[in-house]
Design a protein around this motif. Structure first.
Motif, PDB file in Angstrom:
ATOM      1  N   HIS A 117       0.842  -1.196   0.000  1.00  8.04           N
ATOM      2  CA  HIS A 117       0.000   0.000   0.000  1.00  8.04           C
ATOM      3  C   HIS A 117       0.876   1.244   0.000  1.00  8.04           C
ATOM      4  O   HIS A 117       1.953   1.273   0.604  1.00  8.04           O
TER       5      HIS A 117
ATOM      6  N   ASP B 229       2.570   2.652   3.108  1.00  8.16           N
ATOM      7  CA  ASP B 229       3.678   1.911   3.709  1.00  8.16           C
ATOM      8  C   ASP B 229       4.985   2.101   2.946  1.00  8.16           C
ATOM      9  O   ASP B 229       5.978   1.429   3.259  1.00  8.16           O
TER      10      ASP B 229
ATOM     11  N   PRO C 244      -3.129  -1.317   3.839  1.00  2.68           N
ATOM     12  CA  PRO C 244      -1.966  -0.854   4.604  1.00  2.68           C
ATOM     13  C   PRO C 244      -1.683  -1.781   5.768  1.00  2.68           C
ATOM     14  O   PRO C 244      -2.587  -2.455   6.284  1.00  2.68           O
TER      15      PRO C 244
END
Length: 264
Positions: free
Chosen positions: A226, A229, A259
């Motif tokens: 994601h 991140d 995430p």
């Protein structure tokens, strides 16, 4: 005219690295879940074997490949999963042998392709270099899923330059599959390679910019992590939107990964 030799060599190395990761697994380990919902380690390797066979058809048998496309169009939402499910039912040794045989045949066909030849694909036609790049991108991305399932951290290599290049090149495609009009001007992309080199794309003075580690960019465009991140920075609203929709693979938009703080 692009010489495909370098990327074909890197594709072979990428495949061999993943092969070493799975070759010694006991049969039960092939059934463990990977970060891709519903896909085991066997599904990941089966998908690579299936896609290599599809690419081999595209390079060597255009009529046969068109028949495969017709099957895909008849079941666009399930075709890929069905192919992976079918292949994953094989015993691990048989599946591994099938993948090895298919990828070797594809490598030989790509090396033997006439200069300037273009081959059909699920998106626009591809050159031998582009086909090898797409296969390397998929091999690396699915290898990330396998490594994640096995709890292995694979050190990134500068083979990622091919994935990064594809991620930049598919910018307009990513906008298109989301029903959006691509920006008229190119972006500047600056990525720090695993070796420490700086990979750059686009005009140096472009106002819309993306910067960060090459690994993170490759994880983003293959939708293996994601955005929140990753240490990627977007300067400009168009660049920011792109990082929310980027994808280096053909087909409809993927759902991506949640995430980490959401339990990924």
């Amino acid at each position: 005219m692009s010489d495909p030799t370098s990327v074909i060599d890197d594709l072979r190395e990428e495949s061999e690295e993943l092969d070493r990761l799975v070759a010694g697994l006991p049969p039960l380990r092939w059934s463990i879940a990977t970060p891709a919902p519903g896909w085991s380690v066997a599904h990941q390797i089966a998908h690579l074997a299936w896609t290599d066979r599809s690419a081999l058809l595209a390079v060597t048998d255009a009529e046969g490949f068109r028949a495969l496309v017709e099957k895909a169009l008849a079941a666009p939402g399930t075709f890929v999963d069905e192919g992976a499910d079918e292949g994953a039912q094989a015993p691990p040794g048989e599946l591994l042998a099938r993948w090895r045989t298919g990828r070797t045949a594809l490598e030989e066909a790509l090396r033997a392709a006439p200069p300037g030849a273009r081959f059909p694909w699920y998106g626009p036609p591809m050159s031998a270099a582009s086909m090898a790049t797409a296969r390397l991108m998929e091999t690396w991305a699915h290898g990330q899923d396998v490594a994640g399932a096995l709890g292995v951290v694979r050190p990134p290599t500068d083979r990622l330059r091919h994935v990064a290049w594809l991620g930049v090149r598919t910018r307009d495609f990513a906008y298109g599959v989301h029903g959006l009009t691509p920006p008229g001007d190119p972006f500047r992309v600056e990525l720090r390679a695993p070796s420490g080199d700086l990979w750059t794309y686009g005009p140096e003075d472009a106002p819309q910019r993306v910067t960060g580690p090459a690994l993170d960019f490759c994880l983003l465009v293959t939708q293996r992590a994601h955005r929140t991140d990753l240490a990627l920075r977007a300067d400009g609203p168009d660049a920011d939107r792109w990082l929310g929709i980027a994808q280096a693979f053909a087909g409809p938009p993927g759902s991506g990964r949640p995430p980490k703080e959401a339990g990924s």
